[in-house]
Write an enzyme that holds these catalytic residues in place. Structure first.
Site, PDB file in Angstrom:
ATOM      1  N   LYS A 185      -1.472  11.299 -10.400  1.00 20.02           N
ATOM      2  CA  LYS A 185      -2.905  11.464 -10.815  1.00 20.02           C
ATOM      3  C   LYS A 185      -3.220  12.729 -10.509  1.00 20.02           C
ATOM      4  O   LYS A 185      -4.045  13.400 -11.438  1.00 20.02           O
ATOM      5  CB  LYS A 185      -3.959  10.448  -9.738  1.00 20.02           C
ATOM      6  N   GLU A 191       5.791  14.887  -2.531  1.00 25.26           N
ATOM      7  CA  GLU A 191       7.211  14.423  -2.780  1.00 25.26           C
ATOM      8  C   GLU A 191       7.444  14.346  -4.311  1.00 25.26           C
ATOM      9  O   GLU A 191       8.409  14.757  -4.622  1.00 25.26           O
ATOM     10  CB  GLU A 191       6.790  13.036  -2.207  1.00 25.26           C
ATOM     11  N   GLY A 244      -5.934   5.869  -7.934  1.00 25.05           N
ATOM     12  CA  GLY A 244      -4.222   5.853  -7.728  1.00 25.05           C
ATOM     13  C   GLY A 244      -3.764   4.499  -7.590  1.00 25.05           C
ATOM     14  O   GLY A 244      -3.092   3.845  -8.254  1.00 25.05           O
ATOM     15  N   ARG A 245      -4.421   3.696  -6.534  1.00 24.61           N
ATOM     16  CA  ARG A 245      -4.000   2.285  -6.432  1.00 24.61           C
ATOM     17  C   ARG A 245      -4.376   1.395  -7.359  1.00 24.61           C
ATOM     18  O   ARG A 245      -4.030   0.023  -7.327  1.00 24.61           O
ATOM     19  CB  ARG A 245      -4.151   1.860  -4.978  1.00 24.61           C
ATOM     20  N   GLU A 330      -4.890   0.313   1.835  1.00 25.84           N
ATOM     21  CA  GLU A 330      -5.482   1.767   1.806  1.00 25.84           C
ATOM     22  C   GLU A 330      -6.979   1.595   1.132  1.00 25.84           C
ATOM     23  O   GLU A 330      -7.753   2.367   1.519  1.00 25.84           O
ATOM     24  CB  GLU A 330      -4.533   2.384   0.611  1.00 25.84           C
ATOM     25  N   HIS A 361      13.901 -18.449   6.764  1.00 23.53           N
ATOM     26  CA  HIS A 361      15.041 -18.467   7.642  1.00 23.53           C
ATOM     27  C   HIS A 361      15.033 -17.144   8.374  1.00 23.53           C
ATOM     28  O   HIS A 361      15.649 -16.868   9.241  1.00 23.53           O
ATOM     29  CB  HIS A 361      16.260 -18.326   6.950  1.00 23.53           C
ATOM     30  N   LYS A 471      -0.644  14.618   5.837  1.00 26.12           N
ATOM     31  CA  LYS A 471      -0.301  15.798   4.953  1.00 26.12           C
ATOM     32  C   LYS A 471      -0.503  17.151   5.233  1.00 26.12           C
ATOM     33  O   LYS A 471       0.237  18.071   5.291  1.00 26.12           O
ATOM     34  CB  LYS A 471      -1.073  15.419   3.469  1.00 26.12           C
TER      35      LYS A 471
HETATM   36  O1  F6P Z   1      -1.457   9.811  -0.068  1.00 31.20           O
HETATM   37  C1  F6P Z   1      -2.076   8.535  -0.805  1.00 31.20           C
HETATM   38  C2  F6P Z   1      -2.345   8.757  -2.129  1.00 31.20           C
HETATM   39  O2  F6P Z   1      -3.434   9.655  -2.480  1.00 31.20           O
HETATM   40  C3  F6P Z   1      -2.366   7.434  -2.842  1.00 31.20           C
HETATM   41  O3  F6P Z   1      -3.552   7.173  -2.849  1.00 31.20           O
HETATM   42  C4  F6P Z   1      -1.765   7.559  -4.303  1.00 31.20           C
HETATM   43  O4  F6P Z   1      -1.607   6.497  -5.025  1.00 31.20           O
HETATM   44  C5  F6P Z   1      -0.505   8.539  -3.988  1.00 31.20           C
HETATM   45  O5  F6P Z   1      -1.159   9.255  -2.654  1.00 31.20           O
HETATM   46  C6  F6P Z   1      -0.005   9.373  -5.056  1.00 31.20           C
HETATM   47  O6  F6P Z   1      -1.078  10.220  -5.452  1.00 31.20           O
HETATM   48  P1  F6P Z   1      -0.974  10.887  -6.979  1.00 31.20           P
HETATM   49  O7  F6P Z   1      -0.842   9.996  -7.976  1.00 31.20           O
HETATM   50  O8  F6P Z   1      -1.960  11.882  -6.847  1.00 31.20           O
HETATM   51  O9  F6P Z   1       0.421  11.685  -6.707  1.00 31.20           O
END
Ligand code: F6P
Length: 498
Positions: A185, A191, A244-245, A330, A361, A471
């Protein structure tokens, strides 16, 4: 009024779950409802007519109707960040302007899917989808659930910054025939950008002449993608007001549309829209997301449940719990109310789970005889997802239903170690099948339930400031090394990096 009602709810005697069917033989009728190919059964919970009635009234006292209408009206319901939460518009439920914009962006995505199918980007056999959190969990779960009958491309979703993840994903892919979707987003997530840089390196090493020409950006920050080197024609934007979620309905769902076909993606949206309309228009006593939230609220706030267990009796849904962990935790793992004061009770329980029958199990011992109260949710499908003997599916479903019955009934024994207390609540969601439409309805159910839970707790489910501090500290370690930290953290940094 709100406090008085809540006090009345907690003062009510906790119903004896084992006796409820005898006391009210009609409870199966009024505690079940069907929407979008899903049947919800809450009859094995502690709800009585009086209790559920009070909880629904509590939701209304806390502004449920007004807040739900505000959500779909494009109002800035995410008050800490001053913006709307318009994931509903992606499936056609929102203001006319937002729905039109979402449609226009979907058309753009469809255009790119068609172009790729027509060979505009050369031969494509593999897709690597890079993203994390909401930019990965949805596509990964959907691909896992829906691609078993065949996918037009091999899709690998890479989220972890651990290079092992990327290495594993591309191990059998040919760089010359691979397309990479970089999903973020913000287009700044550390990462994701690291994985994107490494995949470019992998393509370059593999002899791809124009690796940036193989990148498709899925983002709400198209200008950042351009800066990073992606051509505008291969950027699929989505609206800043889609969290995002909550974003798998937007261009973040691109791998689903590409690999499973546009019709499948559209069915997913249509299934979700059915659930949205149900949430917007049904009366409270038949409103599935609202009822589920009221029951959650009762278990968490009145009975002190700290977790909720979610078990999909369907291999196709094995990633559902992972997906819902982000959605629920979240969104609602917060300590501050909308008015800025501290919450007056626990917020989101810990969502955990797995698949049946495996989980039986492994962890069900605790569910049947442990000391925690764990409301359990079973999700199963009437139709099987494989071509083997129907005996498999029968056994699977029988086990699912047996677990719910055992949790509720319990069993007496003279030997306490062999006794089952029973009286343990569960909910069952029975899907007709695991199709894009039903999965769309199921995921929209969870989104709307999460929202209704936030209304009951009076919190904002749409921000996530809790993820920022870690972060920032990681950035400062990366920049300055072991400086000004506690002795433990400094020692760990020195041990790892010298
Ligand atoms: O660190 C959490 C977060 O901001 C989530 O809410 C989001 O889905 C994820 O990181 C990834 O963010 P982006 O889509 O901006 O890379």
């Amino acid at each position: 009024m709100t406090e008085t009602r809540w006090n009345a709810i907690t003062a009510m005697q906790q119903p004896d779950l084992k006796a409820l069917f005898n006391i009210d033989p009609d409870r199966l009728d009024w505690l079940t409802t069907s929407v979008g190919g899903l049947r919800f059964d809450w009859s094995k919970t502690h709800m009585t007519r009086e209790l559920l009635g009070e909880l629904l009234a509590l939701a209304e006292d806390r502004g449920f109707t007004a807040r739900r209408d505000a959500l779909f009206s494009g109002a800035a319901v995410n008050i800490t960040e001053g913006r709307a939460a318009e994931h509903g518009a992606e499936r056609g439920e929102g203001t006319a302007d937002s729905v039109a914009r979402a449609k226009m962006l979907h058309n753009r995505m469809r255009g790119l899917v068609d172009a790729i199918d027509a060979g505009a980007l050369g031969e494509v056999r593999h897709i690597v989808h890079i993203g994390i959190g909401g930019s990965a969990l949805g596509p990964k779960m959907l691909m896992d659930a829906l691609s078993r009958d065949g996918s037009r491309y091999d899709v690998a979703v890479v989220s972890n910054v651990d290079g092992c993840a990327l290495e594993e994903a591309v191990r059998y892919f040919d760089p010359e025939t691979t397309l990479v979707a970089v999903a973020s987003k913000t287009f700044t997530t550390a990462e994701t950008m690291q994985n994107a840089r490494s995949v470019i390196e992998w393509m370059t090493d593999g002899g791809v002449e124009d690796p940036y020409g193989r990148i498709i950006a899925l983002t709400a920050a198209p200008e950042k993608a351009v800066e990073w080197g992606v051509d505008e024609t291969r950027i699929l934007p989505f609206s800043e007001t889609v969290g995002g979620r909550y974003s798998l309905w937007s261009s973040i769902g691109f791998p689903v549309a590409l690999a499973l076909g546009w019709d499948a993606f559209e069915s997913l949206l249509e299934g979700a829209a059915i659930m949205d309309r149900h949430f917007r228009l049904s009366p409270p006593e038949k409103n599935a997301p609202l009822i589920a939230a009221c029951i959650d609220h009762y278990y968490v706030r009145a009975l002190g449940a700290q977790t909720r267990g979610l078990f999909a009796y369907d291999e196709r849904l094995r990633l559902l719990a992972d997906y819902l962990q982000q959605l629920e935790m979240e969104s609602n793992g917060k300590s501050v109310k909308l008015d800025g004061t501290l919450v007056d009770g626990p917020t989101a329980p810990i969502t955990w789970g797995g698949v049946g029958t495996d989980a039986q199990h492994a962890v069900f011992q605790l569910l049947h005889q442990g000391t925690h109260l764990v409301p359990v949710e079973f999700i199963a499908s009437i139709e099987q997802g494989h071509g083997f003997d129907t005996a498999h599916h029968q056994m699977l479903l029988i086990n699912c239903f047996a677990q719910g019955a055992a949790l509720m009934q319990g069993r007496e024994s003279d030997d306490p170690a062999r006794a089952y207390p029973g009286g343990r609540p569960s909910t069952t969601i029975l899907m007709d099948d695991v199709t894009p439409a039903e999965l769309g309805a199921l995921l929209a159910f969870y989104e709307n339930r999460t929202f209704a839970n936030a209304v009951l707790m009076e919190i904002n489910p749409f921000d996530q400031f809790g993820v920022e501090l870690g972060k920032q500290i990681a950035n400062s370690i990366a920049q300055d090394g072991p400086k000004d930290f506690d002795p433990s953290t400094e020692a760990l940094i020195k041990l790892a990096f010298g």
